[in-house]
Design a protein around this motif. Sequence first.
Motif, PDB file in Angstrom:
ATOM      1  N   ALA A 161       0.452  -0.846  -0.162  1.00 40.13           N
ATOM      2  CA  ALA A 161      -0.311  -0.163  -0.596  1.00 40.13           C
ATOM      3  C   ALA A 161       1.087   0.959   0.055  1.00 40.13           C
ATOM      4  CB  ALA A 161      -1.191  -0.135   1.353  1.00 40.13           C
ATOM      5  N   TYR A 162       1.902   0.951   0.870  1.00 38.99           N
ATOM      6  CA  TYR A 162       2.530   2.141   0.959  1.00 38.99           C
ATOM      7  C   TYR A 162       3.420   2.509  -0.621  1.00 38.99           C
ATOM      8  CZ  TYR A 162       7.425   4.833   1.422  1.00 38.99           C
ATOM      9  OH  TYR A 162       8.023   6.128   1.587  1.00 38.99           O
ATOM     10  N   ASP A 163       3.899   1.823  -1.564  1.00 37.18           N
ATOM     11  CA  ASP A 163       4.127   1.918  -2.935  1.00 37.18           C
ATOM     12  C   ASP A 163       3.320   2.122  -3.646  1.00 37.18           C
ATOM     13  OD1 ASP A 163       7.145   0.485  -2.041  1.00 37.18           O
ATOM     14  OD2 ASP A 163       7.075  -1.036  -2.781  1.00 37.18           O
ATOM     15  N   LEU A 164       2.249   1.367  -3.489  1.00 38.28           N
ATOM     16  CA  LEU A 164       0.638   2.171  -4.587  1.00 38.28           C
ATOM     17  C   LEU A 164       0.810   3.603  -4.294  1.00 38.28           C
ATOM     18  CD1 LEU A 164      -0.858   0.802  -6.800  1.00 38.28           C
ATOM     19  CD2 LEU A 164      -2.296   0.643  -5.184  1.00 38.28           C
ATOM     20  N   GLY A 195      -0.761   1.620   5.294  1.00 34.96           N
ATOM     21  CA  GLY A 195       0.572   1.937   4.250  1.00 34.96           C
ATOM     22  C   GLY A 195       0.420   3.038   3.026  1.00 34.96           C
ATOM     23  N   PHE A 196      -0.916   3.598   3.015  1.00 37.57           N
ATOM     24  CA  PHE A 196      -0.914   4.305   2.134  1.00 37.57           C
ATOM     25  C   PHE A 196      -1.047   5.715   2.812  1.00 37.57           C
ATOM     26  CE2 PHE A 196      -4.348   7.504   0.385  1.00 37.57           C
ATOM     27  CZ  PHE A 196      -3.992   7.190  -0.656  1.00 37.57           C
ATOM     28  N   GLN A 197      -1.428   5.773   4.099  1.00 37.05           N
ATOM     29  CA  GLN A 197      -1.244   6.592   4.911  1.00 37.05           C
ATOM     30  C   GLN A 197       0.383   6.931   4.928  1.00 37.05           C
ATOM     31  OE1 GLN A 197      -3.353   5.222   8.301  1.00 37.05           O
ATOM     32  NE2 GLN A 197      -5.401   7.271   7.841  1.00 37.05           N
ATOM     33  N   ARG A 198       1.163   6.065   5.239  1.00 35.02           N
ATOM     34  CA  ARG A 198       1.952   6.640   5.077  1.00 35.02           C
ATOM     35  C   ARG A 198       3.243   7.361   4.265  1.00 35.02           C
ATOM     36  NH1 ARG A 198       6.713   2.621   5.169  1.00 35.02           N
ATOM     37  NH2 ARG A 198       9.020   3.304   4.681  1.00 35.02           N
ATOM     38  N   ALA A 199       2.348   6.866   2.878  1.00 37.91           N
ATOM     39  CA  ALA A 199       2.832   7.138   1.655  1.00 37.91           C
ATOM     40  C   ALA A 199       2.344   9.258   1.625  1.00 37.91           C
ATOM     41  CB  ALA A 199       2.677   7.117   0.390  1.00 37.91           C
ATOM     42  N   SER A 204       3.349  16.955   1.526  1.00 34.40           N
ATOM     43  CA  SER A 204       2.065  18.088   2.150  1.00 34.40           C
ATOM     44  C   SER A 204       1.246  18.836   1.554  1.00 34.40           C
ATOM     45  CB  SER A 204       2.794  18.841   2.899  1.00 34.40           C
ATOM     46  OG  SER A 204       3.581  20.178   1.460  1.00 34.40           O
ATOM     47  N   ASP A 205       0.784  18.414   0.243  1.00 32.11           N
ATOM     48  CA  ASP A 205      -0.260  18.994  -0.788  1.00 32.11           C
ATOM     49  C   ASP A 205      -1.148  18.326  -1.134  1.00 32.11           C
ATOM     50  OD1 ASP A 205       1.727  17.672  -2.151  1.00 32.11           O
ATOM     51  OD2 ASP A 205       1.279  19.190  -3.566  1.00 32.11           O
ATOM     52  N   CYS A 206      -1.836  17.575  -0.188  1.00 33.64           N
ATOM     53  CA  CYS A 206      -2.339  16.537  -0.310  1.00 33.64           C
ATOM     54  C   CYS A 206      -4.115  16.578  -0.149  1.00 33.64           C
ATOM     55  CB  CYS A 206      -1.599  15.036  -0.297  1.00 33.64           C
ATOM     56  SG  CYS A 206      -1.106  14.519  -1.235  1.00 33.64           S
ATOM     57  N   GLU A 207      -4.900  16.496  -0.090  1.00 37.53           N
ATOM     58  CA  GLU A 207      -6.216  16.392  -0.434  1.00 37.53           C
ATOM     59  C   GLU A 207      -7.371  14.803   0.247  1.00 37.53           C
ATOM     60  OE1 GLU A 207     -10.522  18.861   0.010  1.00 37.53           O
ATOM     61  OE2 GLU A 207      -9.553  18.834  -1.314  1.00 37.53           O
ATOM     62  N   VAL A 208      -7.299  14.461   1.481  1.00 37.97           N
ATOM     63  CA  VAL A 208      -7.241  12.961   0.928  1.00 37.97           C
ATOM     64  C   VAL A 208      -8.692  12.543   2.058  1.00 37.97           C
ATOM     65  CG1 VAL A 208      -6.699  10.459   1.733  1.00 37.97           C
ATOM     66  CG2 VAL A 208      -5.385  12.419   0.578  1.00 37.97           C
TER      67      VAL A 208
END
Length: 331
Positions: A161-164, A195-199, A204-208
């Motif tokens: 998930a981190y890599d994706l 894992g995704f959250q870690r990426a 700093s400029d993401c809206e998730v």
Amino acid sequence: MVTITDIAKLAGVAKSTVSRYLNNGSVSEATKNKIERVINETSYAPNAFAQSLKAKKTNIIGTIVPRLDSYASSHTLIGIDEQLRELNYQMLISNTGQDLDREIENIYTLAKQKVAGMILLPSQVTDAHLEAFKELHLPVLLVGQQHETIHSIIHNDYEAAYDLGKHVLEKGHRKIAFLGVTEKDIAVGVMRKKGFQRAIDEKSDCEVRYYETSFSITDALINVPSIIEEFTPSIIVCATDNIAIGALKAAYLRGLKIPEDLSITGFGGYEVTEMIHPGITTAKFYYKEAGQMAAKSIVKLVNGEELPKLSLSKYKIIERESVDNRLLHRL
């Protein structure tokens, strides 16, 4: 079909004598020769399953799965079965239909059938599971989920998930919807999300925004339209390939183009994600190989050999057409 009773009559011996011979018990040389002659003449094949149940030490491995219509479960079972056959063991499958109470019940049922060990593909590990394992004193192996006290083989959900997540960010996506499942499922519901959250935390400029659905394609088809309407993400990262397929269909029904209007990714690497158009970018897990690893591991446990408490199966990020490169639009 020739039976033990038939063999006994033709050889002129008692049925119990034939049974003793088949189970390597004490039989005189003359009697052994008579039984062997009849077996060769009739081409009798003993029921290996029944023999194993009667033996003090069986060669049967009980395998409990939550559902049989799952790509992950079916391919894992194929790997388990093929490898167990090579090791002269047999697999006995028990399907729970995603019913947790039935899963616990099946653990006790398999134990009564004198299995040498058990492989479980659980959606979660509860106190009831741990109590059953402790009470039955059987070698147990978990596949797909882990617990610190039980030998486990897991897919590397966190790193995948981190890599994706990094792949999605490298494609310029900053407005992202993550469509996951219940956190009762540690592997899919928690580790893939973490894992995704870690990426994401590395940018700093993401809206998730994080959403939840079931494992069902149909439920994803129902839930995705509201996500698109209220959030308008550039990409939906789905916790499984089935969810991604449902999202793809939902987007098409709204007249959106994939990936120009909406990008989509999944997890699993199901064959169908390559066959449909556009092909879905996904984190591929090697379920059959994990099944083979599980078979080798449970046999080691049955034979009292040392085994690490936790083993990881491999994964690979498969890039296909469902993810747009947003950076090209900024040039």
